[in-house]
Enzyme design. Structure first.
Site, PDB file in Angstrom:
ATOM      1  N   ARG A 107       0.865  -1.188   0.000  1.00 12.61           N
ATOM      2  CA  ARG A 107       0.000   0.000   0.000  1.00 12.61           C
ATOM      3  C   ARG A 107       0.901   1.237   0.000  1.00 12.61           C
ATOM      4  O   ARG A 107       1.364   1.685   1.036  1.00 12.61           O
ATOM      5  CB  ARG A 107      -0.913   0.004   1.232  1.00 12.61           C
ATOM      6  CG  ARG A 107      -1.757   1.277   1.377  1.00 12.61           C
ATOM      7  CD  ARG A 107      -2.784   1.415   0.277  1.00 12.61           C
ATOM      8  NE  ARG A 107      -3.759   0.320   0.338  1.00 12.61           N
ATOM      9  CZ  ARG A 107      -4.694   0.113  -0.608  1.00 12.61           C
ATOM     10  NH1 ARG A 107      -4.755   0.902  -1.673  1.00 12.61           N
ATOM     11  NH2 ARG A 107      -5.535  -0.903  -0.482  1.00 12.61           N
ATOM     12  N   GLN A 155      -7.988  -8.183  -8.432  1.00  8.49           N
ATOM     13  CA  GLN A 155      -7.931  -6.777  -8.820  1.00  8.49           C
ATOM     14  C   GLN A 155      -6.481  -6.347  -9.039  1.00  8.49           C
ATOM     15  O   GLN A 155      -5.597  -6.672  -8.268  1.00  8.49           O
ATOM     16  CB  GLN A 155      -8.576  -5.909  -7.745  1.00  8.49           C
ATOM     17  CG  GLN A 155      -8.434  -4.412  -8.017  1.00  8.49           C
ATOM     18  CD  GLN A 155      -9.339  -3.567  -7.150  1.00  8.49           C
ATOM     19  OE1 GLN A 155     -10.546  -3.727  -7.178  1.00  8.49           O
ATOM     20  NE2 GLN A 155      -8.755  -2.659  -6.375  1.00  8.49           N
ATOM     21  N   ARG A 210       2.026  -7.174  -9.150  1.00  9.06           N
ATOM     22  CA  ARG A 210       2.355  -6.549  -7.863  1.00  9.06           C
ATOM     23  C   ARG A 210       2.375  -7.542  -6.710  1.00  9.06           C
ATOM     24  O   ARG A 210       2.763  -7.197  -5.592  1.00  9.06           O
ATOM     25  CB  ARG A 210       1.352  -5.430  -7.559  1.00  9.06           C
ATOM     26  CG  ARG A 210      -0.062  -5.921  -7.340  1.00  9.06           C
ATOM     27  CD  ARG A 210      -1.039  -4.794  -7.089  1.00  9.06           C
ATOM     28  NE  ARG A 210      -2.339  -5.321  -6.702  1.00  9.06           N
ATOM     29  CZ  ARG A 210      -3.181  -4.734  -5.861  1.00  9.06           C
ATOM     30  NH1 ARG A 210      -2.838  -3.581  -5.307  1.00  9.06           N
ATOM     31  NH2 ARG A 210      -4.334  -5.277  -5.567  1.00  9.06           N
ATOM     32  N   HIS A 270       1.368   2.749 -10.453  1.00 11.95           N
ATOM     33  CA  HIS A 270       0.429   3.265  -9.450  1.00 11.95           C
ATOM     34  C   HIS A 270       1.183   4.121  -8.423  1.00 11.95           C
ATOM     35  O   HIS A 270       1.306   3.772  -7.248  1.00 11.95           O
ATOM     36  CB  HIS A 270      -0.251   2.076  -8.770  1.00 11.95           C
ATOM     37  CG  HIS A 270      -1.517   2.394  -8.048  1.00 11.95           C
ATOM     38  ND1 HIS A 270      -1.688   3.520  -7.269  1.00 11.95           N
ATOM     39  CD2 HIS A 270      -2.693   1.712  -7.979  1.00 11.95           C
ATOM     40  CE1 HIS A 270      -2.902   3.509  -6.750  1.00 11.95           C
ATOM     41  NE2 HIS A 270      -3.530   2.423  -7.163  1.00 11.95           N
ATOM     42  N   ASP A 326     -11.244   9.562  -8.017  1.00  8.91           N
ATOM     43  CA  ASP A 326     -10.806   8.343  -8.702  1.00  8.91           C
ATOM     44  C   ASP A 326     -11.192   8.472 -10.168  1.00  8.91           C
ATOM     45  O   ASP A 326     -12.277   8.089 -10.574  1.00  8.91           O
ATOM     46  CB  ASP A 326     -11.454   7.114  -8.059  1.00  8.91           C
ATOM     47  CG  ASP A 326     -10.809   5.817  -8.519  1.00  8.91           C
ATOM     48  OD1 ASP A 326      -9.919   5.864  -9.387  1.00  8.91           O
ATOM     49  OD2 ASP A 326     -11.193   4.744  -8.008  1.00  8.91           O
ATOM     50  N   GLU A 328      -0.977   8.498 -11.820  1.00  6.63           N
ATOM     51  CA  GLU A 328      -0.590   7.171 -12.294  1.00  6.63           C
ATOM     52  C   GLU A 328      -0.609   7.126 -13.814  1.00  6.63           C
ATOM     53  O   GLU A 328      -1.662   7.223 -14.439  1.00  6.63           O
ATOM     54  CB  GLU A 328      -1.555   6.133 -11.726  1.00  6.63           C
ATOM     55  CG  GLU A 328      -1.787   6.263 -10.219  1.00  6.63           C
ATOM     56  CD  GLU A 328      -3.001   5.503  -9.744  1.00  6.63           C
ATOM     57  OE1 GLU A 328      -3.311   4.444 -10.344  1.00  6.63           O
ATOM     58  OE2 GLU A 328      -3.658   5.966  -8.795  1.00  6.63           O
TER      59      GLU A 328
END
Length: 314
Positions: free
Chosen positions: A81, A105, A110, A184, A229, A288
Site C-alpha cells: 500500500r 484486482q 504486484r 500506481h 478516482d 498514475e
C-alpha cells in the site's frame, strides 16, 4: 516496434553477492535478499522490494518523495500500500467475460516475486536495476487464470532528481493477448488542500466515484477536495503537481495513453484496512501513468514498451 531479444531469466544473478559501488553511486541487495537499494553520491536513493518489484522509497537528500502506509505489508503476504505498485495485466476489478476475469484486482505483477536480472550505470551518473517476471515464474493457480506465455522486464533508474520506471512486455507465445499496465505512483505532498494537478484540462475522464460515468475536465488546475478516482483518456505526456504555483513534481510518460488521478480522502480510507495513518490521505496524491482506458493487444512474437519519469522540483 522492434523486437527485443532479451528475456527474463528463470533465475536472476546471485542476490547474496550483489553489491556494486562506483564514483556515481551504489546498488546493494539486503541481507535477506528481499530489497534492492540504489543510491547516488548526490544523496538520492531508491529502494525496491523484489515482491511485486515495488518501489517503496525514493529520497533526495533524505527527503522522502513517495507515500507509504505505515501498515503496509512488506513481507510478501499482500500487495504493498504505497510507493509504486505495478499493475499488470488488468487494472481494477477484472471485467466479466474477458480473459482476465478470474484474476485478482490489478492483476498479479504486484503480488509476484520478481527476479533481479542485472544492473547498470551511465556516464550521466545514473544507476539502474532490471527485474524479470515470466509465465514460467507463476504458480499453477495463476497460470490457470491467465494462461498466456509472456515475459516482463521492469527497470528502475535513479538519477539526481528523477526516478524512471519502465516496462517491456513480450509475447513469446503463439496466441495474442490483451493487457492493461499502470504505474500506481503514490507521490508524497505537503498538504492535499494546497496542491493542484495541471495538464489534464479539456480531457474526457471516467469517474469511478460516479459509477464510471464520463465527463470532460474543465479545470486548468485540479484541486482534490473529496474522494477522487478518475481515468483521464489520451492524456498529454507531462502532468505537473504544484503547490501555490510552484511545481513539486512533473510526471512524464512514454508509450502510455492514460493518467489516473486518485486520492481516497477521509471517507475512502475508512474502507482500506492497511491505510495508516488514516489522515495520510492529506499527504499523498496518486498520479498514475498507464494504458488502462482500453486494452493493449500484443501479437505473438511482438513486444510493447512504456515508462514514466518522475521528476522532483526541490
Amino acid at each position: 516496434m522492434a523486437l527485443h531479444k532479451k528475456k527474463p531469466a528463470a533465475l536472476g544473478i546471485d542476490l547474496a553477492t550483489t553489491q556494486e559501488s562506483s564514483s556515481h553511486g551504489s546498488i546493494q541487495v539486503s541481507d535477506d535478499s528481499q530489497f534492492v537499494t540504489l543510491s547516488l553520491a548526490s544523496g538520492a536513493s531508491a529502494k525496491v522490494l523484489l515482491y511485486g518489484a515495488t518501489v517503496v522509497s525514493w529520497k533526495i537528500q533524505d527527503r522522502e518523495l513517495l507515500w507509504l502506509s505505515s501498515a503496509s505489508a512488506l513481507d510478501g503476504s499482500k500487495a504493498v500500500r504505497g510507493g509504486i505498485p505495478l499493475v499488470f495485466p488488468v487494472f481494477g476489478p477484472p471485467p466479466a467475460g474477458t480473459a482476465v476475469e478470474k484474476l485478482a484486482q490489478h492483476g498479479f505483477a504486484r503480488t509476484s516475486k520478481w527476479n533481479l536480472l542485472g544492473r547498470a550505470e551511465d556516464e550521466e551518473g545514473s544507476v539502474r536495476v532490471e527485474f524479470g517476471l515470466s509465465s514460467d515464474s507463476l504458480d499453477e493457480e495463476t497460470k490457470a487464470k491467465w494462461p498466456y506465455a509472456f515475459g516482463l522486464i521492469y527497470s528502475v533508474t535513479l538519477r539526481e532528481n528523477t526516478l524512471e520506471t519502465k516496462i517491456l512486455v513480450q509475447n513469446p507465445g503463439s496466441e495474442a493477448f490483451d493487457f492493461n499496465v499502470l504505474f500506481h505512483t503514490y507521490l508524497r505532498i505537503p498538504d492535499v488542500s494546497t496542491i493542484g494537478v495541471q495538464g489534464l484540462n479539456s480531457l474526457t475522464y471516467r469517474d469511478k466515484t460516479l459509477g464510471g460515468s464520463e465527463h470532460q475536465e474543465s479545470s486548468e488546475v485540479i484541486k482534490i477536495t473529496s474522494q477522487t478516482d478518475r481515468v483521464y483518456k489520451s492524456a498529454p505526456d507531462a502532468i505537473t503537481v504544484s503547490e501555490s504555483d510552484k511545481p513539486l513534481y512533473t510526471v512524464t510518460k512514454t508509450g502510455l495513453n492514460d493518467v489516473v488521478l486518485w486520492n481516497p480522502y477521509s471517507d475512502g480510507v475508512e474502507k482500506i484496512g492497511d491505510w495508516e495513518p488514516k489522515e495520510g490521505y492529506k499527504n499523498m496524491v496518486c498520479v498514475e501513468a498507464g494504458s488502462v482506458a482500453s486494452w493493449q493487444t500484443l501479437e505473438p512474437e511482438a513486444t510493447w514498451e512504456g515508462g514514466v519519469v518522475h521528476k522532483a522540483h526541490l
